[in-house]
Design a protein around this motif. Sequence first.
Motif, PDB file in Angstrom:
ATOM      1  N   THR A 230       0.835  -1.391  -0.209  1.00  0.00           N
ATOM      2  CA  THR A 230      -0.001   0.019   0.027  1.00  0.00           C
ATOM      3  C   THR A 230       0.874   1.273  -0.092  1.00  0.00           C
ATOM      4  O   THR A 230       0.592   2.313  -0.715  1.00  0.00           O
ATOM      5  CB  THR A 230      -1.075   0.028   1.163  1.00  0.00           C
ATOM      6  OG1 THR A 230      -1.881  -1.018   1.261  1.00  0.00           O
ATOM      7  CG2 THR A 230      -1.912   1.138   1.251  1.00  0.00           C
ATOM      8  N   TYR A 233       1.862   2.006  -3.419  1.00  0.00           N
ATOM      9  CA  TYR A 233       0.743   2.856  -4.284  1.00  0.00           C
ATOM     10  C   TYR A 233       0.469   4.128  -3.867  1.00  0.00           C
ATOM     11  O   TYR A 233       0.362   4.942  -4.756  1.00  0.00           O
ATOM     12  CB  TYR A 233      -0.446   1.521  -4.083  1.00  0.00           C
ATOM     13  CG  TYR A 233      -0.084   0.281  -4.526  1.00  0.00           C
ATOM     14  CD1 TYR A 233       0.758   0.056  -5.557  1.00  0.00           C
ATOM     15  CD2 TYR A 233      -0.962  -0.608  -4.278  1.00  0.00           C
ATOM     16  CE1 TYR A 233       0.946  -1.280  -5.973  1.00  0.00           C
ATOM     17  CE2 TYR A 233      -1.150  -2.168  -4.579  1.00  0.00           C
ATOM     18  CZ  TYR A 233       0.034  -2.276  -5.378  1.00  0.00           C
ATOM     19  OH  TYR A 233       0.105  -3.599  -5.821  1.00  0.00           O
ATOM     20  N   THR A 234       0.634   4.414  -2.775  1.00  0.00           N
ATOM     21  CA  THR A 234      -0.027   5.728  -2.096  1.00  0.00           C
ATOM     22  C   THR A 234       1.249   6.853  -2.424  1.00  0.00           C
ATOM     23  O   THR A 234       0.899   7.836  -2.729  1.00  0.00           O
ATOM     24  CB  THR A 234       0.280   5.666  -0.469  1.00  0.00           C
ATOM     25  OG1 THR A 234      -0.698   4.687  -0.135  1.00  0.00           O
ATOM     26  CG2 THR A 234      -0.206   6.977   0.090  1.00  0.00           C
ATOM     27  N   SER A 450      -3.226  17.780   0.676  1.00  0.00           N
ATOM     28  CA  SER A 450      -3.565  16.198   0.600  1.00  0.00           C
ATOM     29  C   SER A 450      -5.274  16.412   0.299  1.00  0.00           C
ATOM     30  O   SER A 450      -5.881  16.875   1.266  1.00  0.00           O
ATOM     31  CB  SER A 450      -3.428  15.424   1.632  1.00  0.00           C
ATOM     32  OG  SER A 450      -3.780  14.105   1.549  1.00  0.00           O
ATOM     33  N   LEU A 452      -8.902  14.420  -0.470  1.00  0.00           N
ATOM     34  CA  LEU A 452      -9.574  13.245  -0.431  1.00  0.00           C
ATOM     35  C   LEU A 452      -9.988  12.680  -1.816  1.00  0.00           C
ATOM     36  O   LEU A 452     -10.425  13.682  -2.796  1.00  0.00           O
ATOM     37  CB  LEU A 452     -10.911  13.320   0.482  1.00  0.00           C
ATOM     38  CG  LEU A 452     -10.791  13.900   1.926  1.00  0.00           C
ATOM     39  CD1 LEU A 452     -12.005  14.315   2.617  1.00  0.00           C
ATOM     40  CD2 LEU A 452     -10.156  12.609   2.628  1.00  0.00           C
ATOM     41  N   HIS A 453     -10.009  11.598  -1.891  1.00  0.00           N
ATOM     42  CA  HIS A 453     -10.309  10.623  -3.175  1.00  0.00           C
ATOM     43  C   HIS A 453     -11.852  10.838  -3.415  1.00  0.00           C
ATOM     44  O   HIS A 453     -12.655   9.599  -3.511  1.00  0.00           O
ATOM     45  CB  HIS A 453      -9.906   9.376  -3.266  1.00  0.00           C
ATOM     46  CG  HIS A 453     -10.146   8.714  -4.755  1.00  0.00           C
ATOM     47  ND1 HIS A 453     -10.305   9.510  -5.892  1.00  0.00           N
ATOM     48  CD2 HIS A 453      -9.937   7.498  -4.955  1.00  0.00           C
ATOM     49  CE1 HIS A 453     -10.397   8.687  -6.901  1.00  0.00           C
ATOM     50  NE2 HIS A 453     -10.331   7.421  -6.315  1.00  0.00           N
ATOM     51  N   ARG A 454     -12.379  12.137  -3.556  1.00  0.00           N
ATOM     52  CA  ARG A 454     -13.907  12.343  -3.873  1.00  0.00           C
ATOM     53  C   ARG A 454     -14.090  13.394  -4.925  1.00  0.00           C
ATOM     54  O   ARG A 454     -13.025  13.812  -5.457  1.00  0.00           O
ATOM     55  CB  ARG A 454     -14.411  12.680  -2.457  1.00  0.00           C
ATOM     56  CG  ARG A 454     -14.202  11.755  -1.343  1.00  0.00           C
ATOM     57  CD  ARG A 454     -14.768  12.251  -0.001  1.00  0.00           C
ATOM     58  NE  ARG A 454     -14.213  11.144   1.041  1.00  0.00           N
ATOM     59  CZ  ARG A 454     -14.415  11.108   2.439  1.00  0.00           C
ATOM     60  NH1 ARG A 454     -14.771  12.287   2.910  1.00  0.00           N
ATOM     61  NH2 ARG A 454     -13.710  10.267   3.258  1.00  0.00           N
ATOM     62  N   HIS A 500     -13.752  13.421  -9.616  1.00  0.00           N
ATOM     63  CA  HIS A 500     -13.127  13.017  -8.691  1.00  0.00           C
ATOM     64  C   HIS A 500     -11.663  13.292  -8.757  1.00  0.00           C
ATOM     65  O   HIS A 500     -11.296  13.202 -10.036  1.00  0.00           O
ATOM     66  CB  HIS A 500     -13.299  11.252  -8.632  1.00  0.00           C
ATOM     67  CG  HIS A 500     -14.720  11.218  -7.808  1.00  0.00           C
ATOM     68  ND1 HIS A 500     -14.649  10.224  -6.874  1.00  0.00           N
ATOM     69  CD2 HIS A 500     -15.868  11.631  -7.882  1.00  0.00           C
ATOM     70  CE1 HIS A 500     -16.030  10.112  -6.420  1.00  0.00           C
ATOM     71  NE2 HIS A 500     -16.580  11.133  -7.019  1.00  0.00           N
ATOM     72  N   GLY A 502      -8.621  11.985  -7.299  1.00  0.00           N
ATOM     73  CA  GLY A 502      -7.814  10.794  -7.252  1.00  0.00           C
ATOM     74  C   GLY A 502      -7.433  10.883  -5.924  1.00  0.00           C
ATOM     75  O   GLY A 502      -7.602  11.800  -5.127  1.00  0.00           O
ATOM     76  N   GLU A 503      -6.487   9.905  -5.399  1.00  0.00           N
ATOM     77  CA  GLU A 503      -6.032   9.579  -4.153  1.00  0.00           C
ATOM     78  C   GLU A 503      -5.025  10.810  -3.927  1.00  0.00           C
ATOM     79  O   GLU A 503      -3.952  11.092  -4.376  1.00  0.00           O
ATOM     80  CB  GLU A 503      -5.346   8.135  -3.968  1.00  0.00           C
ATOM     81  CG  GLU A 503      -4.729   7.806  -2.750  1.00  0.00           C
ATOM     82  CD  GLU A 503      -4.417   6.622  -2.381  1.00  0.00           C
ATOM     83  OE1 GLU A 503      -4.090   6.171  -1.312  1.00  0.00           O
ATOM     84  OE2 GLU A 503      -4.077   5.842  -3.305  1.00  0.00           O
ATOM     85  N   ARG A 504      -5.324  11.566  -2.835  1.00  0.00           N
ATOM     86  CA  ARG A 504      -4.643  12.631  -2.300  1.00  0.00           C
ATOM     87  C   ARG A 504      -4.678  13.675  -3.300  1.00  0.00           C
ATOM     88  O   ARG A 504      -3.517  14.727  -3.431  1.00  0.00           O
ATOM     89  CB  ARG A 504      -3.238  12.212  -1.913  1.00  0.00           C
ATOM     90  CG  ARG A 504      -3.022  11.267  -0.793  1.00  0.00           C
ATOM     91  CD  ARG A 504      -1.468  10.780  -0.586  1.00  0.00           C
ATOM     92  NE  ARG A 504      -0.625  11.909  -0.109  1.00  0.00           N
ATOM     93  CZ  ARG A 504      -0.356  12.378   0.942  1.00  0.00           C
ATOM     94  NH1 ARG A 504      -1.021  11.873   1.809  1.00  0.00           N
ATOM     95  NH2 ARG A 504       0.199  13.526   1.128  1.00  0.00           N
TER      96      ARG A 504
END
Length: 614
Positions: A230, A233-234, A450, A452-454, A500, A502-504
């Motif tokens: 993880t 990936y992060t 940072s 949120l993945h929203r 959206h 994406g992550e971070r």
Amino acid sequence: MGQAFERQLWPYPDDAPLTSAQQQPVPTGFFAFLWDCAKGSRRWLAAMTLCTALVGVFEAVLFALMGQLVDWLGHLDPARLWDDKGATLVGLVVLLLASTVLVALGTLIKHQVLAANFPMRLRWRFHRLMLAQSMGFYQDEFAGRVAAKVMQTALAVRDCWFILGDILVFVTIYFVTLVAVLGGFDLWLVLPFALWLTLYVLALSYFVPRLGRVGRAQADARSLMTGRVTDAYTNITTVKLFSHARREADFAKSAMQEFMQTAHSQMRLVSAVEVVNHALSIALVAGTAGVALALWGQGAVGVGAVAAATAMALRLNGMSHWVMWEMSSLFENIGTVQDGINTLSRPHTVVDAPQAQPLTVPHGEVRFEAVTFAYGGKQAVVDGLDLTIRPGEKIGLIGRSGAGKSTLVNLLLRFYDPESGRILIDGQDIRTVSQDSLRAHIGMVTQDTSLLHRSVRDNILYGRPDASEAEMVEAAARAQASAFIPNLADAKGRTGFDAHVGERGVKLSGGQRQRIAIARVILKDAPVLVLDEATSALDSEVEVAIQASLDQLMEGKTVIAIAHRLSTIAAMDRLIVLDEGRIAEEGDHASLLALGGIYARLWAHQSGGFLGED
């Protein structure tokens, strides 16, 4: 009917702890932890156990009845079977039908009420427990590892309860009833079962603890492996930027190899369990059949007793494999639970005081009184610092890296508690107010933004979830984000504010992320504002436009700004120069330049992209 049972146990109880003030210490003992986890579900676990016990009694009694039926068939005239035994046969049919209802009730409770809802209640509780953990906790842990512990522990707790309250109860009740039935035929029939049970328990006592130890090691190795994967990936951008895909693969491989060692150890034990268990089962069947036939040859028991005893031995043959695996699974789950307890029971280092009240900020004065903090080390990062920021005053924090600038902000936000001294906002010690209310009154824009993945909308509304659409759009416009948001799109075809990020926020540029973060803080409109290199990711043209918005945002607020680009904070009301956790200099831009100290030297070093003195 299934849906009716599914609604009997709500997976998201309102009494689940949310804030640190509501948190209760997690028991560190295994059984105490299991009992604590069962809160709210205990009556359904008890009902499942009762149904299982009754089914165990039924199965053993059924063999006895079948033995009697075989005896009847041996000496009754078929034409008189219903005349002589009709009532008993009808009772047997009713018993079979009743057992079906009992099994149906047991499976509805187990699979509809508990199987999904029970672990989800635990995930809900554990997740809220972890959300209240301190920043220090997350600096020492992989996010993926914590998530794995939350998910694995919830399932392991459920499986432990199912094995203890369902399977083991069934086997125990079944065996006790079986012994009673066989003893009713002849006590010698109990002998093979007693010998088998003794050897079986010895086998369990040898293999199960070893499987449990391997299970605990495997759970920890699995968490480490998941955490490393993880983590790669992060931080995929960093991995690719430095061309370290092979290095990351090897880093994960070392954790995978550690996991494989535990897996091989487990499988070696499993093979031994299979062989020993089968040998014991064959010995039980042969011994039971031999004793039963010997007793039948002596006329001590009838054909029905031989049939019932042999059938019971054959049933135990299959059941023993099941029990051995369930016991192995139990100890593997015990290992997972104990591994989870180590994480879930970690004490919260920053907690709300009992009866903590909401913070009120009528003016916005911030005061540090003799504050000392060292991050647990010997060298103080902040050393006896005294600082008063007047209501509405705008100060700039300046200093070399490690001088204590970010630490002051972390202490103000109560991510950490000072080792000595105190911090007050409008005369209220921040340790006496709730953490949520404290942070609700502080707006912060950081250098490392940072998201949120929203959606973009969700990220901006994070500042004030009850804001209207118009207020959200206005905040985006003031943050100079309106120009790029309409052009955003994601893989699922969502566009604009619905896209959206994406992550971070990886789908956006650094400047775009920064502008959305600024829009979020504009919408929050908190009375105390912290800017930590707030415009560092922006190009000069956008920075000038946003600076005007920030000037509007800062009006009437108490502002603490951190910047390495001194030109961005030179116009503050007061500049605080920190050195080794203490205030070395303070004053406005002109007075500090005239002083010729640390600030003047830092200013003189500013060149190139950093504006110099006019």
